[in-house]
Scaffold this motif. Sequence first.
Motif, PDB file in Angstrom:
ATOM      1  N   UNK A 191      -8.984   3.332  -9.100  1.00  4.23           N
ATOM      2  CA  UNK A 191      -7.970   2.042  -9.031  1.00  4.23           C
ATOM      3  C   UNK A 191      -6.605   2.697  -8.480  1.00  4.23           C
ATOM      4  N   UNK A 192      -6.426   3.968  -8.683  1.00  7.03           N
ATOM      5  CA  UNK A 192      -5.035   4.467  -8.119  1.00  7.03           C
ATOM      6  C   UNK A 192      -5.197   4.509  -6.746  1.00  7.03           C
ATOM      7  N   UNK A 193      -6.295   5.013  -6.097  1.00 10.66           N
ATOM      8  CA  UNK A 193      -6.259   4.858  -4.837  1.00 10.66           C
ATOM      9  C   UNK A 193      -6.158   3.668  -4.185  1.00 10.66           C
ATOM     10  N   UNK A 194      -6.620   2.730  -4.884  1.00 10.41           N
ATOM     11  CA  UNK A 194      -6.691   1.239  -4.222  1.00 10.41           C
ATOM     12  C   UNK A 194      -4.970   0.971  -4.028  1.00 10.41           C
ATOM     13  N   UNK A 195      -4.550   1.082  -5.249  1.00 18.26           N
ATOM     14  CA  UNK A 195      -3.025   0.744  -5.543  1.00 18.26           C
ATOM     15  C   UNK A 195      -2.152   1.585  -4.224  1.00 18.26           C
ATOM     16  N   UNK A 196      -2.459   2.655  -4.031  1.00 13.23           N
ATOM     17  CA  UNK A 196      -1.822   3.471  -2.798  1.00 13.23           C
ATOM     18  C   UNK A 196      -2.147   2.903  -1.564  1.00 13.23           C
ATOM     19  N   UNK A 197      -3.495   2.412  -1.222  1.00 15.06           N
ATOM     20  CA  UNK A 197      -3.632   1.750   0.122  1.00 15.06           C
ATOM     21  C   UNK A 197      -2.649   0.401   0.073  1.00 15.06           C
ATOM     22  N   UNK A 198      -2.765  -0.073  -0.979  1.00 13.80           N
ATOM     23  CA  UNK A 198      -2.089  -1.618  -0.850  1.00 13.80           C
ATOM     24  C   UNK A 198      -0.371  -1.342  -0.729  1.00 13.80           C
ATOM     25  N   UNK A 199       0.136  -0.315  -1.472  1.00 14.98           N
ATOM     26  CA  UNK A 199       1.313   0.034  -1.114  1.00 14.98           C
ATOM     27  C   UNK A 199       1.806   0.159   0.073  1.00 14.98           C
ATOM     28  N   UNK A 200       0.820   0.916   0.669  1.00 17.64           N
ATOM     29  CA  UNK A 200       1.230   1.263   2.446  1.00 17.64           C
ATOM     30  C   UNK A 200       0.933  -0.059   3.266  1.00 17.64           C
ATOM     31  N   UNK A 201       0.391  -0.868   2.982  1.00 16.43           N
ATOM     32  CA  UNK A 201       0.183  -2.130   3.592  1.00 16.43           C
ATOM     33  C   UNK A 201       1.617  -2.703   4.238  1.00 16.43           C
TER      34      UNK A 201
END
Length: 225
Positions: A191-201
């Motif tokens: 879940x943490x990796x998905x949050x990082x991807x969303x933050x970079x969008x």
Amino acid sequence: MDSFNEDLKVLDLNDDYDLSVLIDKYENTLKETLQQHAPQKRRIITLRPLSPWYNEEIGQEKRNRRKLERRWRASGLCIDRQLYVKQCETVNAMIKNAKTTYYSSVISSNAHNQKVLISMVDKLLHRKPEKRYPTASSTTELVNKFADFFSNKIAIIWKELAIDSSHCDQRNQEEEYAQCVKFINFQEVTEHEIENVIDKVGKKSCELEQFPQKSFKVVRRLSYL
């Protein structure tokens, strides 16, 4: 001319000979007599091509100049010499104007063709390109050097083509292999990796997108509620 006629009168052309023999004898005797009184002379005539700027008007004025020159040399009078000098000036002026007109048209019509312009300048300056050959002790050695040079050049080109062909084959094989790769094993994403991807969008999105990028962040905020 009288001596020539006298020699023709004493030709031995009896009717006792056969007709063919009589004709041959007549031709040979006539040639010998003509050669004796008017021997054949050889003259070398140089045929020069007409210059591109030359025209019939210049030719006519040059003929008039020769006529006036002959008159002056025959008479020796000052008036004839003055007429001859004036005609020389006229011919020279016509030649100068014709050359100027011709070469100006060549330059204007070939303003972007450096090859024609350089060739024309070399022709005007009577310059010939110097032929430079490799050093050789004989013509045979020089010819062999040329043959070896082009043979080696062809061999090098063939070698380079073979190398390029092998590289192309290898590249095609790699592309075919890449196209045949299948994704079989997947690694679980946290879940943490998905949050990082969303933050970079970024916030910008296109109308053609089915799910706008800003919606990801809205979903993320709702997940914390």
